[in-house]
Design a protein around this motif. Structure first.
Motif, PDB file in Angstrom:
ATOM      1  N   LYS A   9      53.693  33.475  45.851  1.00 35.74           N
ATOM      2  CA  LYS A   9      55.053  33.979  46.076  1.00 35.74           C
ATOM      3  C   LYS A   9      55.846  33.006  46.945  1.00 35.74           C
ATOM      4  O   LYS A   9      57.009  32.710  46.671  1.00 35.74           O
ATOM      5  CB  LYS A   9      54.962  35.352  46.745  1.00 35.74           C
ATOM      6  CG  LYS A   9      56.259  36.087  46.888  1.00 35.74           C
ATOM      7  CD  LYS A   9      56.007  37.486  47.457  1.00 35.74           C
ATOM      8  CE  LYS A   9      57.281  38.257  47.621  1.00 35.74           C
ATOM      9  NZ  LYS A   9      57.065  39.602  48.175  1.00 35.74           N
ATOM     10  N   PHE A  10      55.204  32.481  47.974  1.00 39.87           N
ATOM     11  CA  PHE A  10      55.854  31.513  48.861  1.00 39.87           C
ATOM     12  C   PHE A  10      56.173  30.221  48.114  1.00 39.87           C
ATOM     13  O   PHE A  10      57.282  29.700  48.194  1.00 39.87           O
ATOM     14  CB  PHE A  10      54.964  31.221  50.068  1.00 39.87           C
ATOM     15  CG  PHE A  10      55.519  30.165  50.973  1.00 39.87           C
ATOM     16  CD1 PHE A  10      56.498  30.465  51.903  1.00 39.87           C
ATOM     17  CD2 PHE A  10      55.068  28.852  50.891  1.00 39.87           C
ATOM     18  CE1 PHE A  10      57.013  29.499  52.738  1.00 39.87           C
ATOM     19  CE2 PHE A  10      55.580  27.872  51.724  1.00 39.87           C
ATOM     20  CZ  PHE A  10      56.552  28.191  52.646  1.00 39.87           C
ATOM     21  N   GLY A  13      59.050  30.382  45.780  1.00 43.99           N
ATOM     22  CA  GLY A  13      60.309  30.451  46.500  1.00 43.99           C
ATOM     23  C   GLY A  13      61.371  31.333  45.872  1.00 43.99           C
ATOM     24  O   GLY A  13      62.543  31.216  46.208  1.00 43.99           O
ATOM     25  N   GLN A  14      60.980  32.197  44.970  1.00 37.85           N
ATOM     26  CA  GLN A  14      61.960  33.027  44.290  1.00 37.85           C
ATOM     27  C   GLN A  14      62.161  34.378  44.961  1.00 37.85           C
ATOM     28  O   GLN A  14      63.119  35.079  44.667  1.00 37.85           O
ATOM     29  CB  GLN A  14      61.553  33.220  42.835  1.00 37.85           C
ATOM     30  CG  GLN A  14      61.557  31.914  42.064  1.00 37.85           C
ATOM     31  CD  GLN A  14      61.125  32.100  40.622  1.00 37.85           C
ATOM     32  OE1 GLN A  14      60.990  33.223  40.150  1.00 37.85           O
ATOM     33  NE2 GLN A  14      60.928  31.010  39.916  1.00 37.85           N
ATOM     34  N   GLU A  15      61.257  34.740  45.857  1.00 41.54           N
ATOM     35  CA  GLU A  15      61.377  36.015  46.549  1.00 41.54           C
ATOM     36  C   GLU A  15      61.289  35.788  48.049  1.00 41.54           C
ATOM     37  O   GLU A  15      60.621  34.871  48.513  1.00 41.54           O
ATOM     38  CB  GLU A  15      60.241  36.960  46.134  1.00 41.54           C
ATOM     39  CG  GLU A  15      60.296  37.420  44.698  1.00 41.54           C
ATOM     40  CD  GLU A  15      59.181  38.408  44.402  1.00 41.54           C
ATOM     41  OE1 GLU A  15      59.096  39.413  45.128  1.00 41.54           O
ATOM     42  OE2 GLU A  15      58.419  38.154  43.469  1.00 41.54           O
ATOM     43  N   ASP A  16      61.948  36.642  48.794  1.00 35.49           N
ATOM     44  CA  ASP A  16      61.875  36.593  50.250  1.00 35.49           C
ATOM     45  C   ASP A  16      60.523  37.122  50.692  1.00 35.49           C
ATOM     46  O   ASP A  16      60.132  38.236  50.319  1.00 35.49           O
ATOM     47  CB  ASP A  16      63.003  37.428  50.848  1.00 35.49           C
ATOM     48  CG  ASP A  16      63.104  37.303  52.350  1.00 35.49           C
ATOM     49  OD1 ASP A  16      62.347  36.515  52.944  1.00 35.49           O
ATOM     50  OD2 ASP A  16      63.951  37.993  52.938  1.00 35.49           O
ATOM     51  N   ILE A  17      59.782  36.350  51.468  1.00 38.13           N
ATOM     52  CA  ILE A  17      58.449  36.758  51.906  1.00 38.13           C
ATOM     53  C   ILE A  17      58.441  37.401  53.285  1.00 38.13           C
ATOM     54  O   ILE A  17      57.409  37.875  53.742  1.00 38.13           O
ATOM     55  CB  ILE A  17      57.474  35.563  51.912  1.00 38.13           C
ATOM     56  CG1 ILE A  17      57.958  34.488  52.886  1.00 38.13           C
ATOM     57  CG2 ILE A  17      57.272  35.017  50.511  1.00 38.13           C
ATOM     58  CD1 ILE A  17      56.926  33.454  53.227  1.00 38.13           C
ATOM     59  N   VAL A  18      59.588  37.441  53.954  1.00 34.19           N
ATOM     60  CA  VAL A  18      59.644  37.960  55.322  1.00 34.19           C
ATOM     61  C   VAL A  18      59.139  39.396  55.380  1.00 34.19           C
ATOM     62  O   VAL A  18      58.428  39.777  56.309  1.00 34.19           O
ATOM     63  CB  VAL A  18      61.071  37.847  55.903  1.00 34.19           C
ATOM     64  CG1 VAL A  18      61.156  38.517  57.255  1.00 34.19           C
ATOM     65  CG2 VAL A  18      61.461  36.387  56.017  1.00 34.19           C
TER      66      VAL A  18
END
Length: 89
Positions: A9-10, A13-18
């Motif tokens: 996922k990181f 880079g298409q989704e916010d991982i926060v």
């Protein structure tokens, strides 16, 4: 979530991982504080206070910044295995 899924996922880079992070337990490496006491002559404290006031910071802040700058400058000019005490083996 498995580490492999998180890494994918990181990396994509298409989704916010926060939202997947536990920021409550996060800490910065080598940022633990240790309190020390240092005695300075009055003229040094007065000079620190004047300079801190001039640039708009606290005495503690200017001491920290200047010490870190000096340590970084020293580290840039010395090999990592240099003996800081200057003793011979």
């Amino acid at each position: 979530m498995k580490a492999e899924d998180f890494d994918k996922k990181f990396d994509e880079g298409q989704e916010d991982i926060v939202g997947d992070l536990d920021l409550g337990s996060a800490r910065r490496v080598n940022q633990d504080h240790k309190r020390i006491n240092v005695d300075f002559p009055a003229w040094v404290v007065d000079s620190l206070d004047r300079e801190a006031t001039r640039i708009g910071v606290t005495r503690q802040s200017i001491i920290k910044v200047w010490l870190v700058e000096r340590l970084q400058a020293e580290a840039a000019h010395k090999p990592l295995n240099d003996d800081a005490a200057g003793s011979t083996h």
